[in-house]
Scaffold this motif. Sequence first.
Motif, short mmCIF file in Angstrom:
data_model
loop_
_atom_site.label_atom_id
_atom_site.label_comp_id
_atom_site.label_asym_id
_atom_site.label_seq_id
_atom_site.Cartn_x
_atom_site.Cartn_y
_atom_site.Cartn_z
N THR A 31 46.47 -21.21 10.43
CA THR A 31 45.55 -20.69 11.44
C THR A 31 46.12 -19.49 12.18
OG1 THR A 31 46.38 -22.27 13.09
CG2 THR A 31 44.45 -22.95 11.79
N ASP A 32 47.32 -19.05 11.78
CA ASP A 32 47.98 -17.89 12.38
C ASP A 32 48.13 -18.03 13.90
OD1 ASP A 32 49.36 -15.53 12.04
OD2 ASP A 32 47.60 -14.27 12.39
N GLN A 33 48.59 -19.21 14.30
CA GLN A 33 48.75 -19.52 15.72
C GLN A 33 50.22 -19.74 16.07
OE1 GLN A 33 46.18 -19.86 18.12
NE2 GLN A 33 45.01 -18.86 16.51
N GLY A 34 51.10 -18.95 15.49
CA GLY A 34 52.54 -19.11 15.71
C GLY A 34 52.99 -19.03 17.15
N SER A 35 52.26 -18.31 17.98
CA SER A 35 52.67 -18.17 19.38
C SER A 35 51.87 -19.07 20.31
CB SER A 35 52.52 -16.72 19.81
OG SER A 35 51.17 -16.31 19.69
N ASN A 36 51.05 -19.95 19.76
CA ASN A 36 50.23 -20.84 20.57
C ASN A 36 51.09 -22.00 21.12
OD1 ASN A 36 48.33 -22.66 21.60
ND2 ASN A 36 46.84 -22.21 20.00
N PRO A 37 51.18 -22.13 22.44
CA PRO A 37 52.03 -23.18 23.02
C PRO A 37 51.51 -24.60 22.76
CG PRO A 37 50.82 -22.05 24.74
CD PRO A 37 50.56 -21.31 23.47
N TRP A 38 50.26 -24.75 22.38
CA TRP A 38 49.71 -26.08 22.12
C TRP A 38 50.39 -26.73 20.92
CZ3 TRP A 38 47.28 -28.58 25.70
CH2 TRP A 38 46.60 -27.87 26.68
N PHE A 39 50.86 -25.93 19.99
CA PHE A 39 51.54 -26.50 18.83
C PHE A 39 52.91 -27.07 19.23
CE2 PHE A 39 48.31 -24.12 16.56
CZ PHE A 39 47.95 -25.05 15.61
N GLY A 40 53.54 -26.49 20.22
CA GLY A 40 54.78 -27.07 20.76
C GLY A 40 54.52 -28.42 21.39
N LEU A 41 53.42 -28.53 22.12
CA LEU A 41 53.07 -29.81 22.73
C LEU A 41 52.68 -30.83 21.67
CD1 LEU A 41 51.01 -28.64 25.84
CD2 LEU A 41 53.31 -29.62 25.80
N LEU A 42 52.03 -30.38 20.61
CA LEU A 42 51.66 -31.27 19.52
C LEU A 42 52.91 -31.79 18.81
CD1 LEU A 42 49.22 -32.44 18.04
CD2 LEU A 42 49.21 -30.42 16.58
N THR A 43 53.88 -30.93 18.63
CA THR A 43 55.16 -31.34 18.04
C THR A 43 55.86 -32.36 18.93
OG1 THR A 43 55.40 -29.22 16.93
CG2 THR A 43 57.41 -30.49 17.28
N ILE A 97 56.61 -19.06 0.14
CA ILE A 97 55.14 -19.04 0.22
C ILE A 97 54.63 -17.81 0.96
CG2 ILE A 97 53.10 -20.26 1.06
CD1 ILE A 97 54.65 -22.88 0.58
N ASP A 98 55.16 -17.55 2.14
CA ASP A 98 54.66 -16.42 2.93
C ASP A 98 55.82 -15.69 3.64
OD1 ASP A 98 53.18 -14.59 4.34
OD2 ASP A 98 52.13 -16.06 5.59
N PRO A 99 56.54 -14.85 2.91
CA PRO A 99 57.67 -14.13 3.51
C PRO A 99 57.24 -13.14 4.60
CG PRO A 99 57.73 -13.95 1.11
CD PRO A 99 56.44 -14.59 1.47
N SER A 100 55.96 -12.78 4.65
CA SER A 100 55.50 -11.79 5.63
C SER A 100 55.27 -12.40 7.01
CB SER A 100 54.21 -11.13 5.15
OG SER A 100 53.14 -12.08 5.14
N ILE A 101 55.41 -13.69 7.14
CA ILE A 101 55.11 -14.35 8.41
C ILE A 101 56.04 -13.87 9.53
CG2 ILE A 101 56.52 -16.44 8.21
CD1 ILE A 101 53.89 -17.91 9.11
N GLN A 102 57.30 -13.64 9.21
CA GLN A 102 58.23 -13.16 10.24
C GLN A 102 57.89 -11.74 10.67
OE1 GLN A 102 62.14 -13.82 8.62
NE2 GLN A 102 62.24 -15.86 9.52
N GLN A 103 57.47 -10.92 9.73
CA GLN A 103 57.09 -9.55 10.09
C GLN A 103 55.89 -9.55 11.04
OE1 GLN A 103 58.87 -6.90 9.50
NE2 GLN A 103 57.44 -5.68 10.68
N ARG A 104 54.93 -10.43 10.78
CA ARG A 104 53.76 -10.53 11.67
C ARG A 104 54.18 -11.02 13.05
NH1 ARG A 104 51.36 -13.05 7.12
NH2 ARG A 104 51.27 -15.02 8.26
N ALA A 105 55.13 -11.93 13.10
CA ALA A 105 55.61 -12.44 14.38
C ALA A 105 56.31 -11.33 15.17
CB ALA A 105 56.57 -13.61 14.17
N PHE A 106 57.08 -10.47 14.49
CA PHE A 106 57.74 -9.35 15.16
C PHE A 106 56.71 -8.34 15.67
CE2 PHE A 106 61.64 -10.71 12.90
CZ PHE A 106 62.45 -10.82 14.01
N GLU A 107 55.67 -8.11 14.90
CA GLU A 107 54.62 -7.20 15.34
C GLU A 107 53.91 -7.73 16.59
OE1 GLU A 107 52.15 -6.64 11.90
OE2 GLU A 107 53.73 -5.58 10.81
N GLN A 108 53.64 -9.04 16.61
CA GLN A 108 53.02 -9.65 17.79
C GLN A 108 53.96 -9.56 18.99
OE1 GLN A 108 52.08 -13.62 16.50
NE2 GLN A 108 50.17 -13.00 15.51
N ALA A 109 55.26 -9.79 18.77
CA ALA A 109 56.23 -9.69 19.86
C ALA A 109 56.29 -8.27 20.40
CB ALA A 109 57.61 -10.14 19.38
N ARG A 110 56.26 -7.29 19.50
CA ARG A 110 56.26 -5.88 19.92
C ARG A 110 55.04 -5.58 20.79
NH1 ARG A 110 58.40 -1.20 19.10
NH2 ARG A 110 59.77 -1.76 17.40
#
Length: 172
Positions: A31-43, A97-110
Motif C-alpha cells: 500500500t506504499d505506506q512506509g511512513s504511516n505510524p499506524w503500522f508501527g502501532l499494528l506491529t 522483490i522490490d529494491p527500489s523501495i529504499q530509493q522511494r523512502a529517501f525521496e519521501q524523506a527529502r
Amino acid sequence: MEKLSPTRIALKWGVILGISLMLVTLIMYLTDQGSNPWFGLLTLGAMVSVLVLSMQEYRKLNGGFMTYGEGFGIGALLSAVGGLLSSLFNTFYNVVIDPSIQQRAFEQARERLEDQGKLSDEQIDQALEISQKFQSPGFTFIAGVFGTIIMGAILSLIIAAIIRRNRNNPFD
C-alpha cells in the motif's frame, strides 16, 4: 510426569509472531505506506497479543502456574524467532522483490525535509548520505532482529509480571 517446556511454546508462538510481522510489512509495502505510524502501532499490537497468548497458553498447560522468569524467557525467545523471520522477509523483499523501495523512502524523506525548510540543500544531502550508510541489507537485518528482541524483552518484562502465577509451595 513430563515437564512442560517453555521453549516449545516460545518457538510455536515465535513463528506466529514472525508470520504476523511479515503480513504487516507486506501490507505496508504493497500500500506504499512506509511512513504511516499506524503500522508501527499494528506491529506493537501484534507483539503484545502474541506475548499474552503464549504466556497464557504456557500457564494453562502448566497447571495454571507460570513464574516471572518462565514468562520472560518465553517472551524473549519468541521475540528472537519472530524478529529473525520478519527480518529475513524484510531483507529478501528489499533486495530481491522490490529494491527500489529504499530509493522511494529517501525521496519521501527529502520531500519532508524540504517542506520543513529548516535545512539547506547541502545539509539535506549530507543527512540523507549518512542515513544511506545504515540502509545496507546486512545492517537492516541485524537491526531488525535486535530491535524486535529488545522490544519483545521489554514487553515480556511487563506482561510476565501481569500474567505470572506462582505456586504457593515451590516444591510442588
